[in-house]
Scaffold this motif. Sequence first.
Motif, PDB file in Angstrom:
ATOM      1  N   GLN A 150       0.847  -1.189   0.000  1.00  0.00           N
ATOM      2  CA  GLN A 150       0.000   0.000   0.000  1.00  0.00           C
ATOM      3  C   GLN A 150       0.881   1.237   0.000  1.00  0.00           C
ATOM      4  N   TYR A 151       0.679   2.099  -1.003  1.00  0.00           N
ATOM      5  CA  TYR A 151       1.439   3.348  -1.107  1.00  0.00           C
ATOM      6  C   TYR A 151       0.537   4.495  -0.667  1.00  0.00           C
ATOM      7  N   GLU A 152       1.064   5.366   0.173  1.00  0.00           N
ATOM      8  CA  GLU A 152       0.307   6.524   0.638  1.00  0.00           C
ATOM      9  C   GLU A 152       1.133   7.789   0.453  1.00  0.00           C
ATOM     10  N   ARG A 174       4.626   6.993   2.236  1.00  0.00           N
ATOM     11  CA  ARG A 174       4.727   5.821   3.107  1.00  0.00           C
ATOM     12  C   ARG A 174       4.375   4.571   2.308  1.00  0.00           C
ATOM     13  N   LEU A 175       5.215   3.559   2.426  1.00  0.00           N
ATOM     14  CA  LEU A 175       4.914   2.228   1.902  1.00  0.00           C
ATOM     15  C   LEU A 175       4.626   1.306   3.078  1.00  0.00           C
ATOM     16  N   ILE A 230       4.069  -3.548   8.271  1.00  0.00           N
ATOM     17  CA  ILE A 230       5.333  -2.843   8.511  1.00  0.00           C
ATOM     18  C   ILE A 230       5.416  -1.709   7.502  1.00  0.00           C
ATOM     19  N   SER A 231       5.726  -0.514   7.977  1.00  0.00           N
ATOM     20  CA  SER A 231       5.750   0.660   7.109  1.00  0.00           C
ATOM     21  C   SER A 231       7.144   1.270   7.049  1.00  0.00           C
ATOM     22  N   LEU A 289      -2.652   2.193  -4.335  1.00  0.00           N
ATOM     23  CA  LEU A 289      -2.452   3.600  -3.996  1.00  0.00           C
ATOM     24  C   LEU A 289      -3.616   4.099  -3.144  1.00  0.00           C
ATOM     25  N   ALA A 290      -3.306   4.572  -1.938  1.00  0.00           N
ATOM     26  CA  ALA A 290      -4.347   5.065  -1.030  1.00  0.00           C
ATOM     27  C   ALA A 290      -5.035   6.286  -1.629  1.00  0.00           C
TER      28      ALA A 290
END
Length: 845
Positions: A36-38, A58-59, A117-118, A168-169
């Motif tokens: 998840q990419y933010e 953030r990944l 985990i980010s 993608l968020a």
Amino acid sequence: MRSFLLLIGSLSSTTAMATSLSQDTLDTFAQQLSVQYELISAKPEKCPEPYASCYLSRLTFSTPVEINSNQWSIYFSQLMPIYHTDSSQFSITHINGDLHQLKPTAVFSGFTADQPISIEFYTQDSQITRSEFMPNYLLASKGLTSRVINSTKTSIDPQTQLELQPYLAEFLTLDQLQISKEDATPWMGAAYLYENESRPTLPQAPLSLIPKPMSLQKLSGDGVNLSQGINVIGLDEQQLKLSAAFGRLAQLGVKQNELGITTSISLGLSSPHSEAYELQIKDQKITIKANTDSGAFYALQSLAGLISVDDLTIPALSITDAPRYSFRGMHIDVARNFRSKAFILNTIEQMAAYKLNKLHLHLADDEGWRLAINDLPELTDVGAKRCLDLTEQQCLLPQLGAGLDSSSAVNGYYSQADYIEILKYAQAHFIEVIPSFDMPGHSRAAIVAMEARFNRLTAQGNNVAAAKYRLREPEDKTRYSSIQHYNDNTLNVCLDSTYQFIDKVLNEVNTLHIKAGVPFKTYHIGADETAGAWLDSPSCKALQAQQPTLHSFNGYFIEKISALVASKGLKVAGWSDGMSDVELANMPNNVQSNAWATLSESGHEVAHRHANQGWDVVLSSPDVTYFDFPYQSHPQEPGNHWASRAIDSQKVFSFMPDNLPAHAEIWRSVRNHHYSADDRKTIRTKPFIGLQGHLWSELIRSDQQAEYMLYPRLLALAERAWHKAPWELEYNKQGTKYDQHSDYFNVDLQQQKEADWQRFAALVGFKELAKLEHVGRFYRLPSVAARVTNNGVDAFVPYPGLTIEYQNSVGNWLLYNAANKPALVQQVRAISVNGLRKGRALKVD
């Protein structure tokens, strides 16, 4: 799930951290890993040194099971280089271009099942539209076949048929839309559009055309009904040259038929314009008089423009017409991401339908070489495809989220037969193809391909042949970074082999034109350089010693290639920035410059300067002609962002190309600020020759996406390239300064422009979108403007004739009726002409 647990079980011991993965484990890992990419903020409060401009992202990774191995890495595309991370468990390294590698560090303790985990990281510069965040992350481990991580693949929305990015968020705030505190870019939602878009006023299509002719007069008497077709008399030989126009008429239901309306076509019209024509429809007859075959062709295209898909009747009228510019172009980038031959042929059809006549085909760049060249197989065997081969002996690096499949739609090339077919098809539509292989910068595909050729021939002991077309000098230790962050994409302009290579390519392209029977007239050399290249090149130091007055290496290259191009009887073309590096006395007489500097940053100056020095200037202003930018500043709208945040069809329609500085009165800068343009020191004394639209392809991964970006903006481009509107502000030949207070574009001109836009919008909405749909083109459906009023939700779209839907409070979609406005609305969207496709929905606040 049990099989997956068993598979991962071998990794569960503490010693497994250094154990290599098996292929089965890696395959399953790629299937199960959630990425998840933010985008946290496009304008953080503070950027880590050394950059003043950055964005924070953030990944987040998670898996359904425990994984303790750290013998893997992830390769992914990030347009701008990541330069700072906050994680001790992962490291991110910029490889080249946009390619990055994420690896677990020695501290990484593994994935616990369902425990995310980010890693947060800072990237230099800016990146804000969703389409700039690339898909297809690659999971790799030494000795194994890499896989695309399933969660990072795109999908297609079944209703809009637009690309979805599940990795993608969602973008929700202005922090994800604006790139700095000074950025005033608006979020163009339904309410913004309601306040700023023109509401349609015409209830039906007016008697007019796109592009608008010089003169159209309605006559008394009977018109024609073309349901029985047309019976062409007068020019048997020319009918062969006009077959493409007859083909468009047939597509729309007007075929050649002996029982059809008598249509006479004759040449010899007395006009200074080679493309001029006269068209008269009266008393059940059609009469066309033209100066040349091209004029007759455009007269037939006007006949097609006068009809609707569902109405083949035309009243009695008379048209006298000729183009504003001789150069009416469209630039298509097939290098970054490939476009199919079918797309090119379809685009040629639509260009001709709206009287565009130049196809600038961008055939090579850093990410791909797209034309087969005799004796240089590596150009396409290596340079036309991307995969994860870090040695790049089999393919290029997987830039732009290309993934692993070298046969996917973003890769590929035109065979010689393909190119010949394109040339012939363009010629039949009176369109000149202008090929371009960008050099000396943006040349990485050629450089890598010729290096692979060098290695192959060297291994065979054929050292002389190996060196003949080599574009890289191994002893050159110059360190540089291109605008796309490559450190090796600029061919060496001081090597003889560079010029042997270019001469070879030009000769082979010319051979293809000869085989096609289509003259090779213009070659666009690109003329892009990379700042800082060649500083430590031994061959360049030797050249400088031989020519101590050498003003610039890039200028030297352009002058030398221009002489080579001119010696072959070709016109030289190039981008204005590189062309500005030359000494005018060293250039041929016949030169085209594509002026592409941003208007809000004094872009008129280079256009005026190049025109005044006798060059043919084609306007390529990115803030209005770059169709790879979004229609509107909204995160869901695909496109780039560096030159403009919103280029809708009305902005293109509003362009006044003969008066570039005047746009300071009516437009704003890329960050939505007023700007000024002072023309008193750069007065233009000679005219421009034309106007060109541009479709760069870095962010466009399919032909369908490309059509979304083209239509209907291409129609507005054609309108301005063919027709000079009376509301356009005349150029001040004494020079003046323009800003939001100068008030030259007065109320009367504004009202004229608005009335003309209403004509254009009605033609698009009532006629032209249906024609695009009829031939299968994927045009953009407009976003709906909406606002809550005392009488319910009021809504409209810029093009009349389209249906609007609204989503009620329980989530059902219903047809919108302006006479009975709904009170409670969640979202609004437009529907395609055939009712099968939905537009992008906007929330109603």
